[in-house]
Design a protein around this motif. Sequence first.
Motif, PDB file in Angstrom:
ATOM      1  N   ALA A  50      12.056 -37.712  -6.110  1.00  0.00           N
ATOM      2  CA  ALA A  50      13.112 -38.257  -6.766  1.00  0.00           C
ATOM      3  C   ALA A  50      13.821 -39.424  -6.130  1.00  0.00           C
ATOM      4  O   ALA A  50      14.515 -40.042  -6.460  1.00  0.00           O
ATOM      5  CB  ALA A  50      14.145 -37.209  -6.932  1.00  0.00           C
ATOM      6  N   GLN A  51      13.511 -39.463  -4.836  1.00  0.00           N
ATOM      7  CA  GLN A  51      14.131 -40.553  -3.916  1.00  0.00           C
ATOM      8  C   GLN A  51      13.431 -42.002  -4.558  1.00  0.00           C
ATOM      9  O   GLN A  51      12.416 -42.106  -4.593  1.00  0.00           O
ATOM     10  CB  GLN A  51      13.771 -40.407  -2.548  1.00  0.00           C
ATOM     11  N   PRO A  52      14.482 -42.871  -4.168  1.00  0.00           N
ATOM     12  CA  PRO A  52      13.926 -44.379  -5.089  1.00  0.00           C
ATOM     13  C   PRO A  52      12.820 -45.087  -4.372  1.00  0.00           C
ATOM     14  O   PRO A  52      12.138 -45.987  -4.771  1.00  0.00           O
ATOM     15  CB  PRO A  52      15.118 -45.129  -5.218  1.00  0.00           C
ATOM     16  N   ASP A  53      12.666 -44.699  -2.781  1.00  0.00           N
ATOM     17  CA  ASP A  53      11.906 -45.590  -2.067  1.00  0.00           C
ATOM     18  C   ASP A  53      10.772 -44.872  -1.336  1.00  0.00           C
ATOM     19  O   ASP A  53      10.196 -45.532  -0.604  1.00  0.00           O
ATOM     20  CB  ASP A  53      12.615 -46.127  -0.897  1.00  0.00           C
ATOM     21  N   GLN A  68      -0.663 -23.807  -3.923  1.00  0.00           N
ATOM     22  CA  GLN A  68       0.721 -24.572  -3.504  1.00  0.00           C
ATOM     23  C   GLN A  68       0.491 -26.103  -3.692  1.00  0.00           C
ATOM     24  O   GLN A  68       1.387 -26.454  -4.100  1.00  0.00           O
ATOM     25  CB  GLN A  68       0.962 -24.165  -2.044  1.00  0.00           C
ATOM     26  N   PHE A  69      -0.845 -26.296  -3.425  1.00  0.00           N
ATOM     27  CA  PHE A  69      -1.039 -28.183  -3.540  1.00  0.00           C
ATOM     28  C   PHE A  69      -0.917 -28.294  -5.015  1.00  0.00           C
ATOM     29  O   PHE A  69      -0.188 -29.256  -5.530  1.00  0.00           O
ATOM     30  CB  PHE A  69      -2.461 -28.312  -3.067  1.00  0.00           C
ATOM     31  N   ALA A  70      -1.499 -27.400  -5.976  1.00  0.00           N
ATOM     32  CA  ALA A  70      -1.359 -27.419  -7.472  1.00  0.00           C
ATOM     33  C   ALA A  70       0.077 -27.550  -7.786  1.00  0.00           C
ATOM     34  O   ALA A  70       0.487 -28.557  -8.706  1.00  0.00           O
ATOM     35  CB  ALA A  70      -2.113 -26.300  -8.194  1.00  0.00           C
ATOM     36  N   ASP A  71       0.944 -26.617  -7.225  1.00  0.00           N
ATOM     37  CA  ASP A  71       2.314 -26.833  -7.676  1.00  0.00           C
ATOM     38  C   ASP A  71       2.950 -28.046  -7.060  1.00  0.00           C
ATOM     39  O   ASP A  71       3.982 -28.896  -7.843  1.00  0.00           O
ATOM     40  CB  ASP A  71       3.160 -25.626  -6.753  1.00  0.00           C
ATOM     41  N   ILE A  72       2.623 -28.428  -6.051  1.00  0.00           N
ATOM     42  CA  ILE A  72       3.214 -29.898  -5.341  1.00  0.00           C
ATOM     43  C   ILE A  72       2.738 -31.077  -6.370  1.00  0.00           C
ATOM     44  O   ILE A  72       3.763 -31.768  -6.860  1.00  0.00           O
ATOM     45  CB  ILE A  72       2.798 -30.209  -4.162  1.00  0.00           C
ATOM     46  N   VAL A  73       1.548 -31.002  -6.836  1.00  0.00           N
ATOM     47  CA  VAL A  73       1.290 -32.141  -7.766  1.00  0.00           C
ATOM     48  C   VAL A  73       2.128 -31.999  -9.352  1.00  0.00           C
ATOM     49  O   VAL A  73       2.418 -33.008  -9.535  1.00  0.00           O
ATOM     50  CB  VAL A  73      -0.339 -32.142  -8.063  1.00  0.00           C
ATOM     51  N   ARG A  74       1.948 -30.770  -9.581  1.00  0.00           N
ATOM     52  CA  ARG A  74       2.621 -30.574 -10.937  1.00  0.00           C
ATOM     53  C   ARG A  74       4.126 -31.110 -10.787  1.00  0.00           C
ATOM     54  O   ARG A  74       4.767 -31.760 -11.693  1.00  0.00           O
ATOM     55  CB  ARG A  74       2.500 -29.178 -11.458  1.00  0.00           C
ATOM     56  N   ILE A  75       4.952 -30.382  -9.646  1.00  0.00           N
ATOM     57  CA  ILE A  75       6.329 -30.942  -9.341  1.00  0.00           C
ATOM     58  C   ILE A  75       6.484 -32.160  -9.529  1.00  0.00           C
ATOM     59  O   ILE A  75       7.176 -32.917  -9.933  1.00  0.00           O
ATOM     60  CB  ILE A  75       6.896 -30.062  -8.471  1.00  0.00           C
ATOM     61  N   THR A  76       5.600 -32.904  -8.670  1.00  0.00           N
ATOM     62  CA  THR A  76       5.666 -34.301  -8.576  1.00  0.00           C
ATOM     63  C   THR A  76       5.737 -35.044  -9.836  1.00  0.00           C
ATOM     64  O   THR A  76       6.290 -35.983 -10.158  1.00  0.00           O
ATOM     65  CB  THR A  76       4.749 -34.873  -7.477  1.00  0.00           C
ATOM     66  N   THR A  81       7.963 -38.407 -14.302  1.00  0.00           N
ATOM     67  CA  THR A  81       7.906 -38.800 -15.704  1.00  0.00           C
ATOM     68  C   THR A  81       9.163 -38.583 -16.208  1.00  0.00           C
ATOM     69  O   THR A  81       9.257 -39.302 -17.334  1.00  0.00           O
ATOM     70  CB  THR A  81       6.712 -37.889 -16.163  1.00  0.00           C
ATOM     71  N   SER A  82       9.979 -37.727 -15.430  1.00  0.00           N
ATOM     72  CA  SER A  82      11.361 -37.648 -16.100  1.00  0.00           C
ATOM     73  C   SER A  82      12.361 -38.887 -15.647  1.00  0.00           C
ATOM     74  O   SER A  82      13.385 -38.886 -16.197  1.00  0.00           O
ATOM     75  CB  SER A  82      11.756 -36.249 -15.867  1.00  0.00           C
ATOM     76  N   SER A  83      11.986 -39.576 -14.703  1.00  0.00           N
ATOM     77  CA  SER A  83      12.978 -40.481 -13.905  1.00  0.00           C
ATOM     78  C   SER A  83      12.754 -42.011 -14.676  1.00  0.00           C
ATOM     79  O   SER A  83      11.806 -42.129 -15.373  1.00  0.00           O
ATOM     80  CB  SER A  83      12.932 -40.638 -12.635  1.00  0.00           C
TER      81      SER A  83
END
Length: 83
Positions: A50-53, A68-76, A81-83
């Motif tokens: 979520a950080q702009p830079d 865990q890696f799949a979770d990281i990809v999904r969360i990212t 896409t929400s910002s």
Amino acid sequence: GLSATSDQAQAMAALIRRLLTDRFGQGGAASVPVLYGGSVNSDNVAELAAQPDIDGALVGGASLNVDQFADIVRITARVRTSS
């Protein structure tokens, strides 16, 4: 042994972005992705993404666990896409 907070990571990414802008101009700086390379996991990736830079992350040990890696990809992806 301590990980950076998302605010600390953002501050460093912003400094890197400023240095890139000074050296290569706005367009040049915008074309260089700034990645966070600290300890990235499913617990902290949303705040980091979520950080702009911060344009992405270098995932280390968490990439060895497929779930865990799949979770990281999904969360990212959700944060981006929400910002």
